[in-house]
Design an enzyme around this catalytic site. Structure first.
Site, PDB file in Angstrom:
ATOM      1  N   CYS A  82      50.640  50.585  41.702  1.00 49.38           N
ATOM      2  CA  CYS A  82      51.451  49.463  41.230  1.00 49.38           C
ATOM      3  C   CYS A  82      52.888  49.754  41.627  1.00 49.38           C
ATOM      4  O   CYS A  82      53.120  50.241  42.733  1.00 49.38           O
ATOM      5  CB  CYS A  82      51.284  49.290  39.717  1.00 49.38           C
ATOM      6  SG  CYS A  82      51.675  50.798  38.793  1.00 49.38           S
ATOM      7  N   ARG A 137      55.325  40.029  44.403  1.00 47.58           N
ATOM      8  CA  ARG A 137      55.837  41.362  44.755  1.00 47.58           C
ATOM      9  C   ARG A 137      54.955  41.991  45.829  1.00 47.58           C
ATOM     10  O   ARG A 137      55.447  42.607  46.763  1.00 47.58           O
ATOM     11  CB  ARG A 137      55.903  42.258  43.517  1.00 47.58           C
ATOM     12  CG  ARG A 137      57.010  41.869  42.549  1.00 47.58           C
ATOM     13  CD  ARG A 137      57.067  42.787  41.355  1.00 47.58           C
ATOM     14  NE  ARG A 137      57.509  44.134  41.730  1.00 47.58           N
ATOM     15  CZ  ARG A 137      57.337  45.205  40.958  1.00 47.58           C
ATOM     16  NH1 ARG A 137      56.715  45.097  39.793  1.00 47.58           N
ATOM     17  NH2 ARG A 137      57.778  46.395  41.363  1.00 47.58           N
TER      18      ARG A 137
END
Length: 285
Positions: free
Chosen positions: A241, A181
């Site tokens: 995050c 990611r």
């Protein structure tokens, strides 16, 4: 870890679970299955535990900005915590079944509100069960407590602060998502793939061992070495995050190692990409 360690063992909790100044909080949650945590709690939990839902209780409603789990208003959050029996003198021990992911979010939020007596139970509910410790489906009677927040705004970074750090050698951005990611190879949750330019990648699960327990200090230092070097050099660290949740274990790990100054970008990637003008990087840094 010579200061008070915010990560406690199941045995530590077992020995103290009925002490009157202790509130145990079950933070179990499953992304994509919002009812699952509450159902798990109702079926079986640590005796005396109360339940706080990451989305319903520990996040504000989602808006155009602020990310997928926006921070709630401090006064509203304090009132909610007070209703569950958490007051100024309460020791709070949080647990989940995701390696401390959601429990660390509550730990961070309590400290953000000025409450230091916050802990995360190592190994979560699975470790408690593996120890053969008691579980119940009985509900705790909630006795409300007064919780007046004393917000530590310095623990938090917003989108404007993160924008100002771009290209600033005095600040290190730390991306806590998994490597694919971060690199922008895939993005199963958010609308755009990639990372904030200049960020280094330290997947949050790296602070745990293969059994899901927290690493000992030497391994933790090795895992977070680039961040520790930056902080030792007097630089700032801002951890993010996807939505400000899975960054919290990295912030907690740094706190355990004696670096409480690391900031959380609470809106994180999902907030960053909500501004079309914000730059995006892919690949490795």
């Amino acid at each position: 870890m010579n200061h008070i360690d915010p990560v406690v063992s199941p045995k530590w909790l077992l020995a103290r679970m009925y002490e009157p100044d202790l509130v145990i909080v079950d933070c179990r949650f499953a992304l994509g299955s919002p009812e699952e945590g509450k159902h798990s709690y109702l079926a079986s939990h640590i005796p005396g535990a109360v339940f706080l839902d990451v989305e319903q209780d520990l996040s504000a409603p989602v808006g155009p900005h602020g990310g997928r789990h926006p921070l709630p208003d401090p006064q509203e959050l304090a009132a909610r915590l007070g209703r569950t029996g958490i007051g100024h003198d309460t020791r709070v021990v949080a647990y989940d079944d995701q390696g401390g992911l959601y429990a660390a979010r509550l730990w961070w939020m309590l400290r953000w509100l000025g409450h230091d007596q916050a802990y995360v139970m190592d190994g979560g509910f699975a470790a408690w069960q593996a120890g053969g410790f008691p579980v119940t489906d009985a509900q705790r009677t909630l006795v409300p407590a007064a919780f007046v927040p004393n917000v530590r705004s310095g623990m938090l970074a917003d989108v404007n602060e993160v924008r100002r750090t771009l290209g600033d050698p005095g600040v290190l951005l730390v991306d806590s998502r998994d490597a694919s990611r971060y690199a922008g190879e895939q993005e199963p949750i958010d609308a755009k793939a990639g990372h904030i330019p200049g960020a280094v990648n330290r997947f949050w699960k790296g602070v745990l061992d293969d059994q899901g327990a927290w690493l000992a200090e030497p391994a933790l230092r090795e895992r977070l070495a680039p961040v520790i070097r930056a902080l030792d050099d007097g630089r700032e660290a801002i951890v993010y995050c996807g939505s400000g949740v899975s960054a919290c274990p990295n912030v907690l790990a740094l706190h355990r190692l004696g670096y409480p100054q690391a900031k959380l970008y609470a809106g994180s990637w999902s907030d960053w990409i909500s501004y079309s003008e914000n730059p995006i990087a892919t690949g490795e840094e």
